[in-house]
Design a protein around this motif. Structure first.
Motif, mmCIF file in Angstrom:
data_model
loop_
_atom_site.group_PDB
_atom_site.id
_atom_site.type_symbol
_atom_site.label_atom_id
_atom_site.label_comp_id
_atom_site.label_asym_id
_atom_site.label_seq_id
_atom_site.Cartn_x
_atom_site.Cartn_y
_atom_site.Cartn_z
ATOM 1 N N PRO A 168 -7.115 -0.743 0.885
ATOM 2 C CA PRO A 168 -7.576 0.390 0.433
ATOM 3 C C PRO A 168 -8.230 -0.168 -1.090
ATOM 4 C CG PRO A 168 -5.247 0.428 0.469
ATOM 5 C CD PRO A 168 -5.571 -0.637 1.068
ATOM 6 N N ALA A 169 -9.033 0.617 -1.515
ATOM 7 C CA ALA A 169 -9.670 0.522 -2.897
ATOM 8 C C ALA A 169 -8.407 0.988 -3.848
ATOM 9 C CB ALA A 169 -10.950 1.391 -3.171
ATOM 10 N N MET A 170 -8.090 0.267 -4.824
ATOM 11 C CA MET A 170 -6.978 0.691 -5.700
ATOM 12 C C MET A 170 -7.574 0.796 -6.911
ATOM 13 S SD MET A 170 -4.181 1.018 -3.813
ATOM 14 C CE MET A 170 -2.892 0.913 -4.887
ATOM 15 N N ASP A 171 -7.446 2.132 -7.746
ATOM 16 C CA ASP A 171 -7.792 2.342 -9.032
ATOM 17 C C ASP A 171 -6.689 2.181 -9.950
ATOM 18 O OD1 ASP A 171 -9.945 3.495 -7.921
ATOM 19 O OD2 ASP A 171 -9.465 5.272 -8.080
ATOM 20 N N GLU A 223 -12.189 2.464 -11.558
ATOM 21 C CA GLU A 223 -12.411 1.856 -9.988
ATOM 22 C C GLU A 223 -12.608 0.654 -10.044
ATOM 23 O OE1 GLU A 223 -15.425 4.896 -8.870
ATOM 24 O OE2 GLU A 223 -14.086 6.363 -9.043
ATOM 25 N N PRO A 224 -12.290 0.072 -8.839
ATOM 26 C CA PRO A 224 -12.576 -1.461 -8.825
ATOM 27 C C PRO A 224 -13.933 -1.706 -8.512
ATOM 28 C CG PRO A 224 -11.485 -0.466 -6.593
ATOM 29 C CD PRO A 224 -11.488 0.747 -7.792
ATOM 30 N N ASP A 225 -14.590 -3.013 -8.929
ATOM 31 C CA ASP A 225 -15.792 -3.188 -8.622
ATOM 32 C C ASP A 225 -15.678 -4.697 -7.753
ATOM 33 O OD1 ASP A 225 -18.374 -3.928 -8.728
ATOM 34 O OD2 ASP A 225 -18.385 -4.565 -10.939
ATOM 35 N N PHE A 226 -16.108 -4.387 -6.559
ATOM 36 C CA PHE A 226 -16.055 -5.754 -5.628
ATOM 37 C C PHE A 226 -17.130 -6.493 -5.547
ATOM 38 C CE2 PHE A 226 -13.027 -2.399 -3.892
ATOM 39 C CZ PHE A 226 -11.911 -3.072 -3.894
ATOM 40 N N ILE A 241 -3.200 3.349 -8.095
ATOM 41 C CA ILE A 241 -3.148 4.498 -7.063
ATOM 42 C C ILE A 241 -4.429 4.269 -6.192
ATOM 43 C CG2 ILE A 241 -3.299 6.970 -6.868
ATOM 44 C CD1 ILE A 241 -1.068 6.635 -8.210
ATOM 45 N N GLU A 242 -4.216 4.576 -4.847
ATOM 46 C CA GLU A 242 -5.260 4.644 -4.034
ATOM 47 C C GLU A 242 -6.428 5.342 -4.605
ATOM 48 O OE1 GLU A 242 -4.643 5.081 0.091
ATOM 49 O OE2 GLU A 242 -2.813 3.480 0.140
ATOM 50 N N ASP A 243 -7.671 5.083 -4.457
ATOM 51 C CA ASP A 243 -8.765 5.863 -5.114
ATOM 52 C C ASP A 243 -8.940 6.998 -4.037
ATOM 53 O OD1 ASP A 243 -11.309 5.695 -6.504
ATOM 54 O OD2 ASP A 243 -12.299 5.995 -4.437
#
Length: 68
Positions: free
Chosen positions: A23-26, A10-13, A42-44
């Motif tokens: 969108p958060a992308m994994d 998972e992304p870490d912003f 893929i979108e989280d």
């Protein structure tokens, strides 16, 4: 094609947060039966909606991504 989900990152912003409107992308590591690995994004939210987790079997093609 069938794949095994090896890993999901998972992304870490950090403290800056997610960029507005994006969108958060994994990153998802998929391994086929011959142990070839591909990495897709893929979108989280889609992963949660499809209930896809590490160690799951999935079907992935350019037009489709789903849990088996």
């Amino acid at each position: 094609m069938e794949y095994f989900v090896k890993r999901i990152d998972e992304p870490d912003f950090g403290c800056e947060g997610r960029p507005e409107g994006k969108p958060a992308m994994d990153k998802v590591w998929l391994e086929d039966e011959n142990q070839h690995t591909i990495v897709i994004e893929i979108e989280d939210e889609k992963l949660y909606a499809l209930d896809i987790n590490e160690k799951d079997r999935v079907w992935y093609s350019e037009n489709e991504f789903r849990k088996i």
